[in-house]
Design an enzyme around this catalytic site. Structure first.
Site, PDB file in Angstrom:
ATOM      1  N   VAL A  68       0.855  -1.189   0.000  1.00  0.00           N
ATOM      2  CA  VAL A  68       0.000   0.000   0.000  1.00  0.00           C
ATOM      3  C   VAL A  68       0.888   1.235   0.000  1.00  0.00           C
ATOM      4  O   VAL A  68       1.564   1.523   0.988  1.00  0.00           O
ATOM      5  CB  VAL A  68      -0.945   0.018   1.221  1.00  0.00           C
ATOM      6  CG1 VAL A  68      -1.810   1.280   1.184  1.00  0.00           C
ATOM      7  CG2 VAL A  68      -1.821  -1.221   1.242  1.00  0.00           C
ATOM      8  N   LYS A 140      -9.950   6.264 -17.016  1.00  0.00           N
ATOM      9  CA  LYS A 140     -11.381   6.619 -16.921  1.00  0.00           C
ATOM     10  C   LYS A 140     -11.572   8.127 -17.051  1.00  0.00           C
ATOM     11  O   LYS A 140     -12.513   8.597 -17.702  1.00  0.00           O
ATOM     12  CB  LYS A 140     -11.955   6.131 -15.591  1.00  0.00           C
ATOM     13  CG  LYS A 140     -13.407   6.524 -15.380  1.00  0.00           C
ATOM     14  CD  LYS A 140     -13.963   5.951 -14.083  1.00  0.00           C
ATOM     15  CE  LYS A 140     -15.425   6.358 -13.902  1.00  0.00           C
ATOM     16  NZ  LYS A 140     -16.035   5.735 -12.705  1.00  0.00           N
ATOM     17  N   TYR A 215      -4.688  -7.284 -46.801  1.00  0.00           N
ATOM     18  CA  TYR A 215      -6.085  -7.710 -46.744  1.00  0.00           C
ATOM     19  C   TYR A 215      -6.119  -9.073 -46.081  1.00  0.00           C
ATOM     20  O   TYR A 215      -5.084  -9.617 -45.683  1.00  0.00           O
ATOM     21  CB  TYR A 215      -6.734  -7.748 -48.144  1.00  0.00           C
ATOM     22  CG  TYR A 215      -5.948  -8.491 -49.202  1.00  0.00           C
ATOM     23  CD1 TYR A 215      -5.991  -9.880 -49.292  1.00  0.00           C
ATOM     24  CD2 TYR A 215      -5.184  -7.802 -50.141  1.00  0.00           C
ATOM     25  CE1 TYR A 215      -5.285 -10.559 -50.267  1.00  0.00           C
ATOM     26  CE2 TYR A 215      -4.471  -8.478 -51.126  1.00  0.00           C
ATOM     27  CZ  TYR A 215      -4.532  -9.853 -51.176  1.00  0.00           C
ATOM     28  OH  TYR A 215      -3.831 -10.527 -52.145  1.00  0.00           O
ATOM     29  N   HIS A 270      -0.992 -23.815 -50.028  1.00  0.00           N
ATOM     30  CA  HIS A 270      -2.302 -23.831 -49.375  1.00  0.00           C
ATOM     31  C   HIS A 270      -2.286 -24.740 -48.146  1.00  0.00           C
ATOM     32  O   HIS A 270      -3.173 -25.576 -47.955  1.00  0.00           O
ATOM     33  CB  HIS A 270      -3.406 -24.242 -50.353  1.00  0.00           C
ATOM     34  CG  HIS A 270      -3.582 -23.292 -51.492  1.00  0.00           C
ATOM     35  ND1 HIS A 270      -4.002 -21.992 -51.325  1.00  0.00           N
ATOM     36  CD2 HIS A 270      -3.338 -23.434 -52.823  1.00  0.00           C
ATOM     37  CE1 HIS A 270      -4.042 -21.378 -52.500  1.00  0.00           C
ATOM     38  NE2 HIS A 270      -3.633 -22.230 -53.428  1.00  0.00           N
ATOM     39  N   GLY A 299       5.142 -20.691 -56.770  1.00  0.00           N
ATOM     40  CA  GLY A 299       4.455 -19.748 -55.894  1.00  0.00           C
ATOM     41  C   GLY A 299       4.246 -20.256 -54.492  1.00  0.00           C
ATOM     42  O   GLY A 299       3.431 -19.702 -53.747  1.00  0.00           O
ATOM     43  N   GLU A 322       7.059 -17.763 -53.110  1.00  0.00           N
ATOM     44  CA  GLU A 322       6.582 -16.623 -52.319  1.00  0.00           C
ATOM     45  C   GLU A 322       7.446 -16.382 -51.091  1.00  0.00           C
ATOM     46  O   GLU A 322       7.826 -15.248 -50.795  1.00  0.00           O
ATOM     47  CB  GLU A 322       5.129 -16.877 -51.859  1.00  0.00           C
ATOM     48  CG  GLU A 322       4.083 -16.663 -52.928  1.00  0.00           C
ATOM     49  CD  GLU A 322       3.621 -15.213 -52.997  1.00  0.00           C
ATOM     50  OE1 GLU A 322       3.766 -14.472 -52.013  1.00  0.00           O
ATOM     51  OE2 GLU A 322       3.117 -14.822 -54.062  1.00  0.00           O
ATOM     52  N   PHE A 457      -8.264 -44.271 -39.522  1.00  0.00           N
ATOM     53  CA  PHE A 457      -8.262 -45.731 -39.725  1.00  0.00           C
ATOM     54  C   PHE A 457      -8.947 -46.143 -41.026  1.00  0.00           C
ATOM     55  O   PHE A 457      -9.620 -45.349 -41.686  1.00  0.00           O
ATOM     56  CB  PHE A 457      -8.908 -46.442 -38.545  1.00  0.00           C
ATOM     57  CG  PHE A 457     -10.285 -45.944 -38.180  1.00  0.00           C
ATOM     58  CD1 PHE A 457     -11.369 -46.081 -39.046  1.00  0.00           C
ATOM     59  CD2 PHE A 457     -10.510 -45.351 -36.949  1.00  0.00           C
ATOM     60  CE1 PHE A 457     -12.627 -45.646 -38.708  1.00  0.00           C
ATOM     61  CE2 PHE A 457     -11.780 -44.905 -36.596  1.00  0.00           C
ATOM     62  CZ  PHE A 457     -12.836 -45.051 -37.464  1.00  0.00           C
ATOM     63  N   ASP A 462     -10.667 -51.317 -48.881  1.00  0.00           N
ATOM     64  CA  ASP A 462     -10.644 -50.774 -50.246  1.00  0.00           C
ATOM     65  C   ASP A 462      -9.371 -49.984 -50.548  1.00  0.00           C
ATOM     66  O   ASP A 462      -8.732 -50.182 -51.589  1.00  0.00           O
ATOM     67  CB  ASP A 462     -11.896 -49.912 -50.518  1.00  0.00           C
ATOM     68  CG  ASP A 462     -12.228 -48.951 -49.384  1.00  0.00           C
ATOM     69  OD1 ASP A 462     -11.436 -48.854 -48.433  1.00  0.00           O
ATOM     70  OD2 ASP A 462     -13.289 -48.297 -49.460  1.00  0.00           O
ATOM     71  N   ARG A 504      -4.794 -40.737 -33.858  1.00  0.00           N
ATOM     72  CA  ARG A 504      -5.364 -40.148 -35.063  1.00  0.00           C
ATOM     73  C   ARG A 504      -4.896 -38.699 -35.186  1.00  0.00           C
ATOM     74  O   ARG A 504      -4.739 -38.008 -34.177  1.00  0.00           O
ATOM     75  CB  ARG A 504      -6.890 -40.193 -34.980  1.00  0.00           C
ATOM     76  CG  ARG A 504      -7.596 -39.828 -36.266  1.00  0.00           C
ATOM     77  CD  ARG A 504      -9.097 -39.880 -36.080  1.00  0.00           C
ATOM     78  NE  ARG A 504      -9.570 -38.782 -35.230  1.00  0.00           N
ATOM     79  CZ  ARG A 504     -10.830 -38.674 -34.812  1.00  0.00           C
ATOM     80  NH1 ARG A 504     -11.727 -39.580 -35.125  1.00  0.00           N
ATOM     81  NH2 ARG A 504     -11.180 -37.649 -34.050  1.00  0.00           N
TER      82      ARG A 504
END
Length: 508
Positions: A68, A140, A215, A270, A299, A322, A457, A462, A504
């Site tokens: 204080v 304030k 942007y 990307h 790029g 880039e 998984f 296939d 995973r």
């Protein structure tokens, strides 16, 4: 209400004093009187300027071990009194409270104390009470008071003093108030997060250093980055970094960090790797990374964990890119790479990455732990009769690092420390595999002896069947499907090796 206010009395109480002397000198030259406490008062007096002790104003000493010092009506009354309100001015005259027109204060280094690993009691003592109260009170009452809440605001104040003397406009005071509330909100967020720990009872994050971008993701969107890029990178060449550049740079850093201890080059487009190779030299790694997809590399963003030398620079210089990121560059390499003025060339610096990730979603925020899991041979469980060879294990771990950092659904085909092809961001895993196979064939790769990695998984055989027919001999996947025995059986019948990891790695 007058726009311009003159500073007559300044309360100065700071933890960090670097850069303060010039401001104090200029204020003294303008006839400003000083109020201060402890070490700051001694600092002002050491410059040869008179300074009234806050204890003399309040008639109370600093008590409770310094907890204080400034918490007193004679201090806060002088800050909060509204100069244009007659009742306020009558009261400060009645109680002999001096007007305080400028408050320069900073806060105890709470975050630095936490980061140092200090014990809790030391951390608690760095929770500022008087400073944060002074900041809020002065901010304030910005109509009448200037608040300088951190060293970051020393320079703007110094500029005002040099240009206009000890007076400020309302617009300037409102700007300082805004900056002050940014300081206080950041400080309180840090304290809350310390007490909250891993509980996550509420989301609080405060980032400084606003960087307005050209942007956002598209030209019609505004974009801003909050954070300290200079802490992570030195930009030594090229144009301003864009929003999309930053997304690719972040993905590139996450990916290359998987390959610590090896000479690796990755090419991203990307947010996905279109080329990656680990070799004995950076030039060899570049040549084989580029071979993975020389079309998509155009790029793109290039990153390596190795110093780029002249030979590598000569090869890299043959394509348009880039961004290039490396821990360092030889001087003759930079002479080559700097020939194109817009190329962004970054030197990556050691910097800690946050352990949490978050993104805005709908009307809230999603938060998760950063995916720091890196599978090793200890995580691999052979689930087929045929065990993978040592080379296949090495390639599967290699491929798994890439698929972990690819947009789901993702499949990666690799061989001998080289990304042959990947299929990413597909709505079905079969489509992802077909995309990868087509790309590998287009660029002349032989898939015989290659391995396949999947980010999730295989409930059906296939994908394994398609890959096996193309020459893939080993597969790594998380495992966990209730129907995966069908896939294991197919591998056994056709002589493929398969391992599961138990982890995973979806990425959206």
């Amino acid at each position: 209400m007058a726009e311009t206010k003159r500073i007559k009395t300044a309360l100065v109480s700071v933890y960090h004093k670097e850069g303060l002397d010039e401001i104090i000198t200029k204020l003294h030259e303008e006839g400003v009187q000083f109020l201060s406490t402890g070490g700051t008062r001694q600092f002002i007096e050491s410059l040869g300027y008179p300074c009234q002790a806050v204890e003399d104003l309040t008639s109370y000493p600093s008590i409770l071990g310094g907890r204080v010092k400034t918490l007193h009506p004679k201090v806060f009354g002088g800050i909060l009194c509204r100069r244009g309100l007659e009742q306020d001015m009558q009261q400060i005259e009645k109680y002999d409270i001096p007007e305080i027109d400028l408050v320069i204060v900073d806060l105890y280094p709470f975050e630095a104390t936490v980061a140092s690993g200090a014990e809790e009691q030391a951390i608690i003592e760095k929770i500022d009470i008087g400073g944060i109260s002074l900041i809020r009170a002065a901010a304030k009452n910005f109509n009448d008071v200037v608040i300088v809440a951190s060293q970051a605001q020393y320079s703007p104040l110094r500029d005002i003093l040099k240009e206009h003397g000890a007076q400020t406009t309302r617009e300037e005071r409102r700007w300082f108030a805004k900056e002050a509330f940014a300081v206080s909100s950041h400080y309180d967020s840090a304290i809350f997060n310390y007490f909250d720990g891993e509980e996550g009872s509420a989301f609080r994050s405060a980032a400084e250093n606003q960087k307005t971008l050209r942007y956002g993701e598209n030209p019609h969107q505004k974009g801003v980055f909050y954070g300290n890029l200079e802490q992570m990178f030195d930009q030594i060449h090229g144009k301003e970094i864009s929003y999309n550049n930053l997304l690719d740079i972040a993905s590139a850093v996450d990916l290359i960090d998987e390959f610590d201890g090896t000479t690796t080059v990755a090419i991203l487009k990307h947010n996905n790797a279109c080329g990656l190779a680990t070799r004995s030299t950076v030039t060899e790694a570049w040549v084989d990374a580029l071979a993975g997809d020389p079309v998509s590399a155009f790029g793109g963003v290039i990153i390596t964990n190795t110093v780029i030398d002249k030979q590598a620079a000569e090869e890299i210089n043959k394509i348009f890119f880039e961004v290039l990121i490396a821990p360092d560059y030889d001087v003759d390499a930079l002479e080559i790479l700097g020939q194109k003025k817009n190329r962004i060339i970054l030197v990556r610096k050691p910097a800690d990455m946050p352990k949490k990730q978050f993104r805005s979603l709908l009307n809230g925020v999603l938060v998760q732990d950063r995916d720091l899991k890196q599978e090793t041979t200890d995580d691999l469980k052979v689930v087929t009769e045929k065990a993978p060879t040592a080379q296949e294990i090495e390639d599967m771990l290699f491929a798994n690092k890439i698929v972990k950092n690819s947009k789901s659904n993702a499949i990666v085909l690799a061989k001998n420390g080289q990304l042959l092809a990947s299929g990413v961001g597909q709505t079905s895993r079969v489509d992802a595999l077909k995309q990868a196979i087509e790309k590998a064939k287009n660029f002349g790769f032989d898939l015989n002896g290659a391995v396949m990695a999947s980010d999730a998984f295989f409930p059906f055989p296939d994908c394994v069947e398609i890959a096996g027919n193309e020459g893939v001999t080993a597969v790594i996947q998380p495992g966990g499907s209730i129907k995966e025995q069908l896939t294991f059986d197919y591998c056994n019948e056709h002589g493929l090796a398969m391992v599961t990891t138990g982890f995973r790695h979806f990425k959206h």
